[in-house]
Design a protein around this motif. Structure first.
Motif, PDB file in Angstrom:
ATOM      1  N   VAL A  22       0.857  -1.181   0.000  1.00  0.00           N
ATOM      2  CA  VAL A  22       0.000   0.000   0.000  1.00  0.00           C
ATOM      3  C   VAL A  22       0.894   1.233   0.000  1.00  0.00           C
ATOM      4  N   LEU A  23       0.568   2.201  -0.848  1.00  0.00           N
ATOM      5  CA  LEU A  23       1.276   3.485  -0.853  1.00  0.00           C
ATOM      6  C   LEU A  23       0.301   4.569  -0.416  1.00  0.00           C
ATOM      7  N   ILE A  24       0.676   5.328   0.620  1.00  0.00           N
ATOM      8  CA  ILE A  24      -0.170   6.416   1.120  1.00  0.00           C
ATOM      9  C   ILE A  24       0.477   7.736   0.701  1.00  0.00           C
ATOM     10  N   VAL A  25      -0.302   8.594   0.029  1.00  0.00           N
ATOM     11  CA  VAL A  25       0.216   9.871  -0.470  1.00  0.00           C
ATOM     12  C   VAL A  25      -0.622  10.996   0.131  1.00  0.00           C
ATOM     13  N   ASP A  26       0.001  11.779   1.008  1.00  0.00           N
ATOM     14  CA  ASP A  26      -0.717  12.870   1.669  1.00  0.00           C
ATOM     15  C   ASP A  26       0.304  13.874   2.176  1.00  0.00           C
ATOM     16  N   ASP A  27      -0.021  15.182   2.109  1.00  0.00           N
ATOM     17  CA  ASP A  27       0.936  16.192   2.569  1.00  0.00           C
ATOM     18  C   ASP A  27       0.826  16.449   4.061  1.00  0.00           C
ATOM     19  N   ASN A  28      -0.058  15.732   4.734  1.00  0.00           N
ATOM     20  CA  ASN A  28      -0.240  15.863   6.182  1.00  0.00           C
ATOM     21  C   ASN A  28       0.504  14.713   6.860  1.00  0.00           C
ATOM     22  N   THR A  29       1.574  15.021   7.584  1.00  0.00           N
ATOM     23  CA  THR A  29       2.391  13.985   8.224  1.00  0.00           C
ATOM     24  C   THR A  29       1.587  13.176   9.228  1.00  0.00           C
ATOM     25  N   ASP A  30       0.681  13.813   9.958  1.00  0.00           N
ATOM     26  CA  ASP A  30      -0.134  13.089  10.937  1.00  0.00           C
ATOM     27  C   ASP A  30      -0.999  12.038  10.257  1.00  0.00           C
ATOM     28  N   ILE A  31      -1.552  12.382   9.083  1.00  0.00           N
ATOM     29  CA  ILE A  31      -2.368  11.426   8.332  1.00  0.00           C
ATOM     30  C   ILE A  31      -1.517  10.230   7.900  1.00  0.00           C
ATOM     31  N   LEU A  32      -0.313  10.508   7.408  1.00  0.00           N
ATOM     32  CA  LEU A  32       0.564   9.429   6.970  1.00  0.00           C
ATOM     33  C   LEU A  32       0.883   8.478   8.117  1.00  0.00           C
ATOM     34  N   LEU A  37       0.278   3.279  10.761  1.00  0.00           N
ATOM     35  CA  LEU A  37       0.161   2.490  11.986  1.00  0.00           C
ATOM     36  C   LEU A  37      -1.021   1.531  11.918  1.00  0.00           C
ATOM     37  N   LEU A  38      -2.103   1.969  11.306  1.00  0.00           N
ATOM     38  CA  LEU A  38      -3.294   1.125  11.198  1.00  0.00           C
ATOM     39  C   LEU A  38      -3.081   0.002  10.180  1.00  0.00           C
ATOM     40  N   LEU A  39      -2.549   0.345   9.019  1.00  0.00           N
ATOM     41  CA  LEU A  39      -2.484  -0.618   7.917  1.00  0.00           C
ATOM     42  C   LEU A  39      -1.328  -1.607   8.037  1.00  0.00           C
ATOM     43  N   LYS A  40      -0.223  -1.209   8.699  1.00  0.00           N
ATOM     44  CA  LYS A  40       0.923  -2.111   8.743  1.00  0.00           C
ATOM     45  C   LYS A  40       0.653  -3.350   9.589  1.00  0.00           C
ATOM     46  N   HIS A  42      -1.871  -5.151   9.057  1.00  0.00           N
ATOM     47  CA  HIS A  42      -2.640  -6.050   8.191  1.00  0.00           C
ATOM     48  C   HIS A  42      -1.973  -6.341   6.848  1.00  0.00           C
ATOM     49  N   TYR A  43      -1.010  -5.510   6.443  1.00  0.00           N
ATOM     50  CA  TYR A  43      -0.395  -5.673   5.120  1.00  0.00           C
ATOM     51  C   TYR A  43       1.127  -5.694   5.258  1.00  0.00           C
ATOM     52  N   GLN A  44       1.768  -6.479   4.403  1.00  0.00           N
ATOM     53  CA  GLN A  44       3.203  -6.715   4.545  1.00  0.00           C
ATOM     54  C   GLN A  44       4.046  -5.467   4.326  1.00  0.00           C
ATOM     55  N   GLN A  45       3.614  -4.592   3.432  1.00  0.00           N
ATOM     56  CA  GLN A  45       4.419  -3.397   3.177  1.00  0.00           C
ATOM     57  C   GLN A  45       3.525  -2.172   3.027  1.00  0.00           C
ATOM     58  N   VAL A  46       3.800  -1.155   3.820  1.00  0.00           N
ATOM     59  CA  VAL A  46       3.064   0.108   3.756  1.00  0.00           C
ATOM     60  C   VAL A  46       4.085   1.222   3.524  1.00  0.00           C
ATOM     61  N   LEU A  47       3.967   1.911   2.410  1.00  0.00           N
ATOM     62  CA  LEU A  47       4.875   3.003   2.064  1.00  0.00           C
ATOM     63  C   LEU A  47       4.152   4.330   2.199  1.00  0.00           C
ATOM     64  N   THR A  48       4.913   5.391   2.478  1.00  0.00           N
ATOM     65  CA  THR A  48       4.298   6.717   2.601  1.00  0.00           C
ATOM     66  C   THR A  48       5.149   7.755   1.887  1.00  0.00           C
ATOM     67  N   THR A  49       4.491   8.808   1.413  1.00  0.00           N
ATOM     68  CA  THR A  49       5.193   9.965   0.866  1.00  0.00           C
ATOM     69  C   THR A  49       4.294  11.184   0.993  1.00  0.00           C
ATOM     70  N   ASP A  50       4.908  12.325   1.262  1.00  0.00           N
ATOM     71  CA  ASP A  50       4.129  13.561   1.349  1.00  0.00           C
ATOM     72  C   ASP A  50       4.215  14.365   0.055  1.00  0.00           C
ATOM     73  N   ASN A  51       4.866  13.772  -0.963  1.00  0.00           N
ATOM     74  CA  ASN A  51       5.068  14.484  -2.225  1.00  0.00           C
ATOM     75  C   ASN A  51       4.512  13.645  -3.377  1.00  0.00           C
ATOM     76  N   PRO A  52       3.450  14.085  -4.048  1.00  0.00           N
ATOM     77  CA  PRO A  52       2.869  13.293  -5.136  1.00  0.00           C
ATOM     78  C   PRO A  52       3.812  13.095  -6.322  1.00  0.00           C
ATOM     79  N   PHE A  53       4.833  13.956  -6.422  1.00  0.00           N
ATOM     80  CA  PHE A  53       5.802  13.780  -7.508  1.00  0.00           C
ATOM     81  C   PHE A  53       6.663  12.528  -7.311  1.00  0.00           C
TER      82      PHE A  53
END
Length: 482
Positions: A22-32, A37-40, A42-53
């Protein structure tokens, strides 16, 4: 609790997680942080980025299944235009990824527009944990379905391409001579195992037909038989042909491609003319055979494969090993069982059987009725057939096209002056000899002349029979002053 018990618990928890990314893309660090914390759990890999580029690079380097995408970044706080823009980019780059859009400014129309644009669902922030988990679980199920459909589509395209390149399997593997009976017995015993088989023999002896026979007699006969001529594959495309590639892996990689190993999964993979493989590529092939895994070019995830390997060569691989042209360890790997196909000159008793078979086949194809004169059959058996069965098949086809009477005209099969023909001198002594008449221009001129005669001067019909365009035919008529 002991350290051993803690490790087992961690391993058990990891095993319970669903495979996927799962990749989470949001500019709000708290949301990321909250989503991760919730998804990891249940899923083997959870990635995050605050930059859609970063999305494009993440897709190129990871096998991503689901993306949670915020709809509003720095440019616009409430309209969601940025989210729609990045949604379109994701769909264009990899349609198999399932996208869930998130926004704190949700309304019904925005949700409808998101679904129309290609999103799987629309999540309002702040979310209920159960709601988010349910949406992500549904997205994963959808992603797996899309990936399976995409894989089947690519496999179908790959199978069609492989069949078109090989020309399909057309002829039977025939022989009644003692030499061929030995070959058939070996095939019958070897086919029932999964042992790797190396088929050797001169060019034209029927190595691919033998490989088909092995596959048909094996327990894998209900699955695919995939072949690849190693001599026809350039070094730059070797890994792509065998292992596949991901879209964008190189300049001409316009879409994902399934490699021959994956196409042959649970079936048979036939690698023809293996002796042509350069040493560097031999090492790559050996690694794939040892690990039973392949990684597509541009991909990061290894794919397990279950194949029965059949190889063929007209080269002396042991001599190639001695000369440093072939790896000894690869030779050990591919020739658990070696089957040598005898040249046609070593089984002349099979020639009448083969002539009758190909004559019947091509008479049906070209709607002719022809027989072979018994005396001509003796001449066909006496001819050495340097091109083996392949030469015989092509020669019979040509003769079926060009023969003018009810008998097969073997002057179109064997050059009259080239084949052994009994003659006697004034004292009755046999002066049989073979004259060197393998001049290609002479053979071509005679064949063009015979085709014109057969079709009573009709250039179009003669050109079609010879496999030439009208332009090419006229160039030959001018060349030979016909």
């Amino acid at each position: 609790m002991s350290e051993c018990g803690t490790l087992k618990e961690k391993q058990s928890t990891q095993d319970m997680k669903q495979e996927g990314t799962v990749l989470i893309v949001d500019d709000n660090t708290d949301i990321l942080i909250a989503a991760k914390l919730l998804l990891k759990k249940h899923y083997q890999q959870v990635l995050t980025t605050d930059n859609p580029f970063d999305i494009e690079a993440q897709i190129n380097t990871q096998q991503i299944d689901v993306i949670l995408l915020d709809m509003n970044f720095s440019q616009d706080a409430i309209s969601g235009k940025e989210g729609f823009y990045w949604l379109q980019k994701i769909v264009a780059q990899d349609p198999s990824i399932v996208v869930l859009l998130m926004t704190a400014y949700g309304d019904i129309q925005l949700a409808v527009d998101a679904i129309k644009a290609g999103a799987a669902d629309f999540i309002a922030k702040p979310w209920q944990n159960d709601q988010l988990l349910g949406a992500v679980a549904a997205a994963f199920a959808h992603a797996k379905d899309k990936q399976q459909v995409g894989k089947l589509t690519r496999q179908t395209q790959g199978l069609n391409q492989a069949l078109n390149q090989s020309g399909g399997h057309q002829f039977s593997f025939l022989g009644q001579s003692p030499a061929m009976q030995t070959v058939f017995r070996t095939i019958e015993r070897a086919a029932q195992t999964d042992a790797n088989i190396l088929i050797t023999g001169e060019s034209g002896t029927g190595k691919e037909l033998a490989a088909h026979a092995i596959h048909q007699a094996s327990m894998r006969h209900h699955n695919a038989f995939i072949s690849l001529d190693m001599g026809a594959v350039s070094e730059s495309l070797f890994e792509s042909e065998l292992f596949g590639h991901k879209k964008g892996a190189f300049t001409d990689a316009k879409s994902d491609k399934v490699g021959r190993f994956e196409l042959a999964h649970q079936g048979s993979l036939f690698l023809d003319e293996l002796g042509n493989l350069p040493l560097a590529q031999q090492a790559t092939l050996l690694a794939a055979l040892q690990n039973r895994q392949v990684t597509p070019v541009g991909g990061s995830k290894a794919i397990s494969v279950d194949i029965r390997l059949i190889c063929a060569t007209n080269d002396n691989l042991q001599q190639a090993v001695d000369e440093g042209r072939f790896r000894q360890d690869l030779l050990y790997r591919i020739n658990t069982i070696e089957i040598r196909l005898p040249p046609l000159r070593e089984r002349a008793e099979d020639i009448p059987l083969l002539v009758d078979y190909y004559l019947a086949h091509f008479c049906q194809k070209y709607k002719r009725q022809l027989e072979v004169n018994p005396m001509d059959m003796q001449s066909l058996q006496a001819y050495p057939w340097p091109g083996n069965v392949r030469e015989l098949a092509h020669a019979i086809e040509r003769a079926v096209i060009l023969s003018e009477s009810e008998y097969l005209d073997i002057s179109t099969v064997i050059n009259t002056a080239a084949r052994p023909s009994p003659s006697t001198d004034s004292k009755g002594r046999d002066n049989t000899q073979i004259t060197d008449t393998f001049n290609l221009e002479e053979i071509e001129q005679r064949t063009v002349r015979a085709a014109l005669k057969h079709y009573q001067g009709n250039v179009s019909s003669a050109a079609k029979a010879l496999g030439l365009t009208r332009g090419a035919m006229y160039r030959r008529l001018d060349k030979y002053n016909l």
